[in-house]
Design a protein around this motif. Structure first.
Motif, PDB file in Angstrom:
ATOM      1  N   ASP A   1      13.296  46.282  52.294  1.00  0.00           N
ATOM      2  CA  ASP A   1      13.482  47.711  52.033  1.00  0.00           C
ATOM      3  C   ASP A   1      12.178  48.461  52.292  1.00  0.00           C
ATOM      4  O   ASP A   1      11.095  47.975  51.959  1.00  0.00           O
ATOM      5  N   ALA A   2      12.288  49.645  52.868  1.00  0.00           N
ATOM      6  CA  ALA A   2      11.094  50.430  53.174  1.00  0.00           C
ATOM      7  C   ALA A   2      10.298  50.744  51.913  1.00  0.00           C
ATOM      8  O   ALA A   2       9.064  50.767  51.933  1.00  0.00           O
ATOM      9  N   ASN A   3      10.999  50.977  50.815  1.00  0.00           N
ATOM     10  CA  ASN A   3      10.339  51.188  49.525  1.00  0.00           C
ATOM     11  C   ASN A   3      10.950  50.204  48.535  1.00  0.00           C
ATOM     12  O   ASN A   3      11.953  50.514  47.884  1.00  0.00           O
ATOM     13  N   ILE A   4      10.325  49.043  48.403  1.00  0.00           N
ATOM     14  CA  ILE A   4      10.912  48.025  47.531  1.00  0.00           C
ATOM     15  C   ILE A   4      10.761  48.376  46.063  1.00  0.00           C
ATOM     16  O   ILE A   4      11.351  47.727  45.200  1.00  0.00           O
TER      17      ILE A   4
ATOM     18  N   PRO B   1      30.471  46.593  45.574  1.00  0.00           N
ATOM     19  CA  PRO B   1      30.708  47.489  44.429  1.00  0.00           C
ATOM     20  C   PRO B   1      30.671  46.715  43.113  1.00  0.00           C
ATOM     21  O   PRO B   1      31.200  45.612  43.015  1.00  0.00           O
ATOM     22  N   GLY B   2      30.004  47.298  42.123  1.00  0.00           N
ATOM     23  CA  GLY B   2      29.908  46.645  40.829  1.00  0.00           C
ATOM     24  C   GLY B   2      28.768  45.655  40.706  1.00  0.00           C
ATOM     25  O   GLY B   2      28.653  44.975  39.670  1.00  0.00           O
ATOM     26  N   PHE B   3      27.909  45.553  41.727  1.00  0.00           N
ATOM     27  CA  PHE B   3      26.775  44.641  41.669  1.00  0.00           C
ATOM     28  C   PHE B   3      25.904  45.003  40.472  1.00  0.00           C
ATOM     29  O   PHE B   3      25.776  46.172  40.102  1.00  0.00           O
ATOM     30  N   PHE B   4      25.260  44.000  39.879  1.00  0.00           N
ATOM     31  CA  PHE B   4      24.566  44.186  38.591  1.00  0.00           C
ATOM     32  C   PHE B   4      23.242  44.930  38.683  1.00  0.00           C
ATOM     33  O   PHE B   4      22.617  45.220  37.663  1.00  0.00           O
ATOM     34  N   ALA B   5      22.774  45.232  39.894  1.00  0.00           N
ATOM     35  CA  ALA B   5      21.471  45.873  40.061  1.00  0.00           C
ATOM     36  C   ALA B   5      21.538  46.941  41.142  1.00  0.00           C
ATOM     37  O   ALA B   5      22.326  46.838  42.098  1.00  0.00           O
ATOM     38  N   GLU B   6      20.660  47.943  40.987  1.00  0.00           N
ATOM     39  CA  GLU B   6      20.572  49.008  41.974  1.00  0.00           C
ATOM     40  C   GLU B   6      19.154  49.200  42.500  1.00  0.00           C
ATOM     41  O   GLU B   6      18.959  49.915  43.475  1.00  0.00           O
ATOM     42  N   ARG B   7      18.167  48.534  41.863  1.00  0.00           N
ATOM     43  CA  ARG B   7      16.768  48.743  42.226  1.00  0.00           C
ATOM     44  C   ARG B   7      16.034  47.408  42.386  1.00  0.00           C
ATOM     45  O   ARG B   7      16.456  46.395  41.854  1.00  0.00           O
ATOM     46  N   ASN B   8      14.907  47.496  43.130  1.00  0.00           N
ATOM     47  CA  ASN B   8      13.979  46.359  43.232  1.00  0.00           C
ATOM     48  C   ASN B   8      14.665  45.091  43.720  1.00  0.00           C
ATOM     49  O   ASN B   8      14.852  44.137  42.990  1.00  0.00           O
ATOM     50  N   PHE B   9      15.026  45.073  45.005  1.00  0.00           N
ATOM     51  CA  PHE B   9      15.618  43.903  45.647  1.00  0.00           C
ATOM     52  C   PHE B   9      14.468  43.141  46.310  1.00  0.00           C
ATOM     53  O   PHE B   9      13.929  43.579  47.321  1.00  0.00           O
ATOM     54  N   TRP B  10      14.109  41.987  45.727  1.00  0.00           N
ATOM     55  CA  TRP B  10      12.858  41.327  46.096  1.00  0.00           C
ATOM     56  C   TRP B  10      13.047  39.845  46.437  1.00  0.00           C
ATOM     57  O   TRP B  10      13.897  39.148  45.888  1.00  0.00           O
TER      58      TRP B  10
ATOM     59  N   PRO C   1      -1.506  43.461  54.223  1.00  0.00           N
ATOM     60  CA  PRO C   1      -2.073  43.664  52.891  1.00  0.00           C
ATOM     61  C   PRO C   1      -0.977  43.848  51.849  1.00  0.00           C
ATOM     62  O   PRO C   1       0.202  43.968  52.180  1.00  0.00           O
ATOM     63  N   ASN C   2      -1.386  43.916  50.605  1.00  0.00           N
ATOM     64  CA  ASN C   2      -0.423  44.002  49.508  1.00  0.00           C
ATOM     65  C   ASN C   2      -0.187  45.462  49.111  1.00  0.00           C
ATOM     66  O   ASN C   2      -0.244  45.814  47.942  1.00  0.00           O
ATOM     67  N   LYS C   3       0.062  46.307  50.091  1.00  0.00           N
ATOM     68  CA  LYS C   3       0.248  47.726  49.829  1.00  0.00           C
ATOM     69  C   LYS C   3       1.338  48.285  50.720  1.00  0.00           C
ATOM     70  O   LYS C   3       1.276  48.166  51.949  1.00  0.00           O
ATOM     71  N   THR C   4       2.328  48.902  50.100  1.00  0.00           N
ATOM     72  CA  THR C   4       3.436  49.502  50.833  1.00  0.00           C
ATOM     73  C   THR C   4       2.972  50.816  51.479  1.00  0.00           C
ATOM     74  O   THR C   4       2.274  51.595  50.836  1.00  0.00           O
TER      75      THR C   4
END
Length: 299
Positions: free
Chosen positions: A30-33, A62-71, A271-274
């Motif tokens: 994702d562009a913004n994880i 639909p109904g997946f348990f998460a909406e943010r931070n797919f890592w 590097p470790n920066k988005t």
């Protein structure tokens, strides 16, 4: 085709397919994880320099348990089927957890296989990796997040043989401060507090039978990667730690794979920066029971 230098990716994970003469590259794409999650993409290439893709391999139903931070998706062939372990931020309690997805082919699509995360519901956990022991029994090694425990932990939990759930209670293998190379991570959210980070474990059975673990932390607030070794070859350890980091040039969350011509390769993001994260590939060798970079950006 797209070059490695053009692909924004964190937590790179490579599967080598010798019969096809190709590599499959997975990761946090994702562009913004740090925000809403879209899913995970895959790239396919023949030389670690140029790739076809991106190809979507997971999109939440639909109904997946998460909406943010797919890592941090990683893909393993286990008992004839492909499984993806990945971290998501649960919508119900806002805590991170690692779930298991499954697909009928390496290319996916991957769909939820476990009943949500298999890490403890009340823990903030991330970066689960699959390890199968000498008896063929599956384990997940994961991080208990430093933001919840201050001194980040690496833990292990037995999984059911179908990988759908935990088969016991998690065991703490070690804490970040027990290794000599990480330094306290300074965070504006926790001023004056000595935080120690654990991130991105990956287990590797060396040619001499030693069980090694890559994992990431910070040195003077710069992302770095170190190596630990089980003193008895068991996932439960005890574990000892290399004195110095293997890689300390603002990169980490590493894993090991064999190239098509048989070389042992480490991949990290740096590097470790988005949004500047890119995959780097560094040849390593087993030496004196540990891992050593042959050349590259270790310092």
């Amino acid at each position: 085709m797209i070059s490695t230098k053009e692909i924004q990716i964190r937590d790179p994970f490579v599967v080598t397919a010798p019969a096809e003469g190709r590599y499959y590259l997975f990761g946090s794409t994702d562009a913004n994880i740090w925000g809403p999650g879209t899913g995970f993409d895959m790239y396919v290439g023949e030389n670690l320099e140029s790739w076809e893709g991106p190809f979507p391999v997971f999109r939440p139903e639909p109904g997946f348990f998460a909406e943010r931070n797919f890592w941090a998706p990683e893909v393993h062939l286990y008992r004839g089927r492909y499984y993806m372990l990945a971290t998501f931020r649960r919508s119900d309690n806002n805590l991170l957890g690692t779930a298991v997805l499954a697909g009928d082919s390496l290319e996916g699509p991957y769909r939820l296989h476990s009943n949500g995360p298999v890490t403890p519901e009340s823990w903030c956990c991330l970066d689960g990796t699959l390890f199968v022991d000498g008896e063929g029994l599956p384990w997940m090694v994961f991080c208990h997040e430093w933001q919840q425990v201050t001194d980040g932990e690496i833990c292990a939990v037995r999984l059911t043989e179908d990988l759908q759930a935990a088969a016991g209670e998690p065991v703490v293998l070690f804490r970040a401060s027990q290794a000599g190379w990480p330094t306290p991570f300074r965070s504006e959210r926790y001023p004056g507090q000595d935080n120690y980070v654990t991130d991105g474990p990956f287990l590797y059975r060396a040619a001499d039978g030693a069980l090694l673990m890559l994992w990431a932390s910070f040195i003077d607030n710069t992302y770095a990667l170190g190596v630990s070794r089980s003193t008895n070859g068991s996932v439960l350890g005890p574990w000892e730690h290399e004195d110095e980091a293997l890689f300390r040039s603002d990169g980490g969350h590493g894993m090991l794979f064999r190239t098509l011509d048989g070389r042992l390769m480490l991949t990290v993001h740096s590097p470790n920066k988005t949004p500047h994260e890119r995959a780097f590939f560094l040849e390593v060798e087993e030496r004196d029971g540990w891992l050593r970079l042959l050349e590259g950006r270790g310092e």
